[in-house]
Scaffold this active site. Structure first.
Site, short mmCIF file in Angstrom:
data_model
loop_
_atom_site.label_atom_id
_atom_site.label_comp_id
_atom_site.label_asym_id
_atom_site.label_seq_id
_atom_site.Cartn_x
_atom_site.Cartn_y
_atom_site.Cartn_z
N HIS A 167 -8.31 -5.46 19.77
CA HIS A 167 -6.89 -5.63 20.08
C HIS A 167 -6.14 -6.37 18.97
O HIS A 167 -5.00 -6.05 18.68
CB HIS A 167 -6.78 -6.40 21.40
CG HIS A 167 -5.39 -6.47 21.95
ND1 HIS A 167 -4.68 -5.35 22.29
CD2 HIS A 167 -4.59 -7.53 22.22
CE1 HIS A 167 -3.48 -5.71 22.77
NE2 HIS A 167 -3.40 -7.02 22.72
N ASP B 240 -10.19 -1.40 21.42
CA ASP B 240 -9.33 -2.39 22.08
C ASP B 240 -9.82 -2.63 23.52
O ASP B 240 -9.86 -1.70 24.32
CB ASP B 240 -7.89 -1.85 22.09
CG ASP B 240 -6.86 -2.91 22.46
OD1 ASP B 240 -7.20 -3.81 23.25
OD2 ASP B 240 -5.73 -2.82 21.96
N SER C 57 1.12 -5.93 20.80
CA SER C 57 0.85 -6.21 22.22
C SER C 57 2.16 -6.41 23.00
O SER C 57 2.98 -5.51 23.00
CB SER C 57 -0.08 -7.43 22.29
OG SER C 57 -0.71 -7.48 23.53
#
Ligand code: NAG
Ligand code: NAG
Length: 326
Positions: free
Chosen positions: A304, A276, A151
């Site tokens: 995610h 995600d 991320s």
């Protein structure tokens, strides 16, 4: 003392101890949630075989955890967590990484236990520079290493690879931020179009549970008391996280990774969860087009939080890629 008396004595001692543990947990739950979370994290770190460490650079303290030693026969892998997370997020997946490798997970500036400066600059270029400082401070640059991030951490490691390739064997980007995805994610829909509260910075236990639901594909049950505990511990830093979010989405650097993809020359692995909801998987099409030396894997039935939801698969893909780099 007779045998029966000893038994009664032992039973009483056990009851007292159990009562004490319960009182401690209850007091902790209401009075010191951070202490309980700290004990929980320490326990996880210990179970995963890590040792917590710190290193000072000027007035800044980096906290990190380390497992194993560097050598010519094993690889060094550096793990970088995402927004509002900490090094502890890697404990779970680390069980699936071979014990023979040398693993380091860092707390990014202001996250976990690394120095938090409310007015500090947390834009991506500054975080990349901080990571470089850390690499030099602990002497990682003396050998080549593999750098992995998820991320926001994926954004940071990708930009790092474009700027400091000489010390990297490879870069691993898990659902990285920093790409202008062709499709809007559910999170961006929720926040930008439906005007929902940004549950990535939870104000209430309900926000936390929403976040918990949205970062994975298949719901992982989380007891309400645990959600409340984690919310209480994070809440004092919400203003800080809001500032970090503003910094990392600064219009000048929001899509920095996308702009430097063509400069990444080290072998690159891109991992993404098919489902995600936070950063849309369509970003991989943008990345594939511009990354030269890359492999892309999309994990089915995965959201995610790859390293939480599919730790074994994620670790396996990582290690296969790392072996192919040597
Ligand atoms: C790495 O290599 C060194 C030296 O060969 C060895 O002592 C160590 O056990 C290996 N594994 C880890 C996790 O450090
Ligand atoms: C790491 O990078 C520095 C600066 O580019 C370089 O001087 C050094 O040789 C590199 N170390 C390794 C092991 O490649």
């Amino acid at each position: 003392m007779e045998f029966s008396q000893i038994l009664v004595f032992l039973a009483l001692m056990t009851a007292c101890l159990t009562l004490l543990v319960w009182i401690f947990c209850l007091l902790g739950y209401f009075l010191w949630p951070s202490l309980l979370v700290e004990i929980f994290q320490r326990w996880n770190m210990y179970r995963a075989g890590f040792t917590p460490k710190t290193i000072d650079v000027g007035d800044f303290q980096f906290c990190y955890m380390e497992r194993g030693l560097p050598s010519d026969t094993n690889q060094t892998i550096v793990l970088i967590h995402g927004f509002a997370a900490s090094k502890d997020a890697w404990c779970y997946m680390s069980h699936a990484l071979p014990k023979t490798e040398h693993i380091i997970a860092l707390d990014l500036p202001g996250h976990g236990k690394s120095t938090r400066k409310h007015d500090g600059d947390h834009t991506i270029p500054t975080q990349v520079a901080k990571l470089h400082q850390f690499v030099h401070a602990i002497g990682l640059h003396q050998r080549k290493f593999h750098l992995a991030g998820i991320s926001m951490g994926g954004h940071i490691v990708g930009v790092y690879a474009s700027r400091h390739p000489s010390n990297l064997s490879s870069v691993i980007m898990m659902c990285p931020a920093g790409i202008d995805a062709p499709h809007l994610s559910e999170f961006l829909e929720d926040v930008l179009h439906k005007g929902e509260r940004n549950y990535l910075i939870p104000e209430t236990t309900e926000d936390f549970l929403t976040m918990w639901k949205k970062v994975v594909h298949r719901y992982i049950p989380l007891p309400y008391f645990a959600a409340r505990l984690f919310t209480e511990v994070r809440k004092p830093f919400n203003e800080f996280y809001k500032k970090v979010l503003l910094d990392i989405t600064h219009p000048d650097h929001r899509f920095l990774l996308q702009n430097v993809l063509e400069d990444i020359t080290v072998p690159a692995l891109v991992l993404w969860g098919e489902n995600d909801k936070i950063i849309h998987v369509s970003s991989v099409n943008v990345m594939k087009e511009k990354l030269k030396n890359s492999q892309v894997h999309i994990l089915d039935r995965c959201g995610h939080a790859l390293s939480l939801e599919r730790p074994w698969k994620t670790a396996k893909l990582m290690m296969e890629f790392i072996s192919s780099c040597n």
